[in-house]
Scaffold this active site. Sequence first.
Site, short mmCIF file in Angstrom:
data_model
loop_
_atom_site.label_atom_id
_atom_site.label_comp_id
_atom_site.label_asym_id
_atom_site.label_seq_id
_atom_site.Cartn_x
_atom_site.Cartn_y
_atom_site.Cartn_z
CB CYS A 81 -0.86 0.03 1.25
SG CYS A 81 -1.82 -1.44 1.48
NE ARG A 138 4.66 1.92 -1.28
CZ ARG A 138 5.53 2.16 -0.30
NH1 ARG A 138 6.60 2.85 -0.55
NH2 ARG A 138 5.32 1.73 0.91
CD1 TRP A 141 -0.09 -5.78 -3.63
CD2 TRP A 141 0.08 -6.57 -1.54
NE1 TRP A 141 0.44 -7.03 -3.70
CE2 TRP A 141 0.55 -7.55 -2.44
CE3 TRP A 141 0.08 -6.86 -0.19
CZ2 TRP A 141 1.04 -8.79 -2.03
CZ3 TRP A 141 0.57 -8.10 0.24
CH2 TRP A 141 1.04 -9.04 -0.67
CG ASN A 176 1.93 0.40 3.94
OD1 ASN A 176 1.73 -0.80 3.86
ND2 ASN A 176 3.06 0.98 3.61
N GLY A 177 -0.03 -1.66 6.05
CA GLY A 177 0.45 -2.59 7.08
C GLY A 177 -0.64 -3.57 7.46
CD GLU A 209 16.68 -12.56 -9.97
OE1 GLU A 209 16.12 -13.01 -8.96
OE2 GLU A 209 16.38 -11.46 -10.47
CE LYS A 227 13.23 -10.70 -11.56
NZ LYS A 227 13.94 -10.18 -10.45
CD GLU A 230 9.45 -11.16 -9.65
OE1 GLU A 230 9.09 -10.42 -8.75
OE2 GLU A 230 10.56 -11.04 -10.23
CG HIS A 243 19.63 -36.61 -6.92
ND1 HIS A 243 20.08 -37.82 -6.49
CD2 HIS A 243 20.71 -35.92 -7.37
CE1 HIS A 243 21.40 -37.86 -6.66
NE2 HIS A 243 21.80 -36.72 -7.20
CE LYS A 256 11.31 -2.29 -6.92
NZ LYS A 256 11.98 -3.36 -7.69
C1 F6R Z 1 11.78 -9.96 -7.41
C2 F6R Z 1 11.71 -8.98 -6.36
C3 F6R Z 1 11.51 -9.43 -4.96
C4 F6R Z 1 12.41 -8.62 -4.03
C5 F6R Z 1 12.11 -8.98 -2.58
C6 F6R Z 1 13.03 -8.25 -1.61
O1 F6R Z 1 11.94 -9.39 -8.66
O2 F6R Z 1 11.80 -7.80 -6.63
O3 F6R Z 1 11.74 -10.79 -4.83
O4 F6R Z 1 13.74 -8.89 -4.35
O5 F6R Z 1 10.78 -8.65 -2.28
O6 F6R Z 1 12.86 -6.87 -1.73
P1 F6R Z 1 13.96 -5.88 -1.14
O7 F6R Z 1 15.21 -6.09 -1.91
O8 F6R Z 1 13.37 -4.53 -1.33
O9 F6R Z 1 14.13 -6.25 0.31
#
Ligand code: F6R
Length: 608
Positions: free
Chosen positions: A2, A27, A74, A98-99, A480, A484, A487, A503, A603
């Site tokens: 949020c 975000r 969110w 927010n929270g 990773e 990606k 997502e 395995h 985000k």
């Molecule tokens: C993936 C992504 C998330 C963040 C994770 C940690 O693309 O962006 O997996 O890496 O939420 O976020 P930070 O780095 O802000 O603690």
Amino acid sequence: MCGIVGILGKKPVAPLIVDALKRLEYRGYDSAGVATVEGGKLDRLRAKGKLVNLEQRLDENPLSGTIGIGHTRWATHGAPTEENAHPHFSSNVAVVHNGIIENFKPLREELTEAGFSFASQTDTEVIAHMVCHGINQGLSPEKAVHECVKKLEGAFALAILFREHDDLMFGARNGPPLAIGHGEGELFLGSDAIALSPFTNKITYLDDGDWCKLERDGYTVYDIDGNEVSRETQTSVGASLMVDKGNYRHFMQKEIFEQPEVISHALVHYLDFAEGKVRDIEGQPFDFSDFERLSITACGTASYAGQVAKYWFERYARLPVDIDVASEFRYREIPLSPNGLALVISQSGETADTLASLRYCKQEGQKIGAIVNAKDSTIARESDAIFPILAGPEIGVASTKAFTCQLSVLAALAIQAGRKRGKLSQEQEEQLVQELSETPRLASEVLKLEEQIDNLARDLSHYKHVLFLGRDTNYPLAMEGALKLKETSYIHAEAYAAGELKHGPIALIDEEMPVVVIAPYDHIFEKTVSNMQEVAARGGKIILITDERGAKEAAMDGAQIIIMPDMPQIITPILYAIPLQLLSYYAALHLGTDVDQPRNLAKSVTVE
Ligand code: F6R
């Protein structure tokens, strides 16, 4: 997560609030709303989905008023519907939050008994009713807000308005960040400096437990006991950076292409090219030679950067590393040796689980180093040493440039640790520094592969599942790559250490399962090739990311090969991340998903 905006202004604030909310879109959110006060009346408009829906409503029914609050939600408690969107009202109070309010159930029961009825399934609505309850019992707005925040358990950043007051707003913070912005005869509240950047770059961040009262001619900050406290006002650099897409279609694309430049900024900060060494970082209050173990915690992409770093710290500094995702680490009751070192990695510096892990480590007597992008963040402020990654604002929800900058900084720190611990000679350090300095130039080379990768991504976008394989530092990179792709394109993807294939996961292989193999030509290349042969023998389609030599030695007929430039081993994880990012970006583009704000994602994850 949020986003919150509040404005005590001079002209109608609703359009300004929407403008500020747009800066918080990155975000992640699924509904939005605005409330204003005018002439003793509280009014609001809310809409499910993107901000354009809210804008449309505001065009049809403009909200007047020079004081207002806004929110991008969110969803946590209750579906992303209009009823659950903020601001939430009680008869004379409006609130955005927010929270997560952890004790909302007993509070809701209490308030229901007191005669309040609830219009949403959210945890937030209890806050509006609690403050209203206080007012109904004759408390001043100030006292009602204070009594309310004292009762709340959990994480919150709040902005609160009152029907009878068009020159009064309250904010409160426990966990998620909240900043006061200072204008000329105007005051603002915002989740971050970027939200407030159109209005001001003078920012006061509240500390946890703080709440504040804003009137146009001034503000007061209080601690949880109601004592007046003073918090530093700073000029935010982030705020002056106008965040736009330039000539790119998406922030993700722009951020992928910024990598040569931002990696170069990061490296210049940490490497002394003339001396061929890693600089002693200003204010670094510890020396890696003081520690016998290192713990690293982070979430998501940042945790994969940490996993790559584990290989580097162990290889170049012979420093054993424990690494765990922060959401597990924080509850594991892990015994930490006294005077150990903990590194936390976070782009936003606000991730709730990473922050909780940091606090656990601190309590256990660890020194804390924070590898962060947001230098004003809570994680940065609570650490003993800050190692900025200098990536600039990252707006695309899927992290790209922050990852490669995190890796660049971690590589430099691992080399520094190697020297300080006497495990790397001066010549070896010079060699590694020289190799790292090649990264920006080679990143530009790798970006030239865009068109080929776009074509591969078009094919890939027809599949439902994809496997990623790698060994050594390419294993976290495979994770990773899979993250990606999931997502951005919503294609199901999994990553395995290539040696683990036999395995179990090999049972998944058939013509419907493409396998992306990350394998620069190195000391374990042959082993990975054997794993690839096993996939090919079962009809699996292979996309191999390697170099000239690897392509030649693998001699894999039928494989699609992305040929990377030759490069030193230490920088392969940084640069091999780029084709993975491009693959996900283009797969998403071909599938027509919301690249910069993929569904359900946030985000900055400020709740656990
Ligand atoms: C993936 C992504 C998330 C963040 C994770 C940690 O693309 O962006 O997996 O890496 O939420 O976020 P930070 O780095 O802000 O603690």
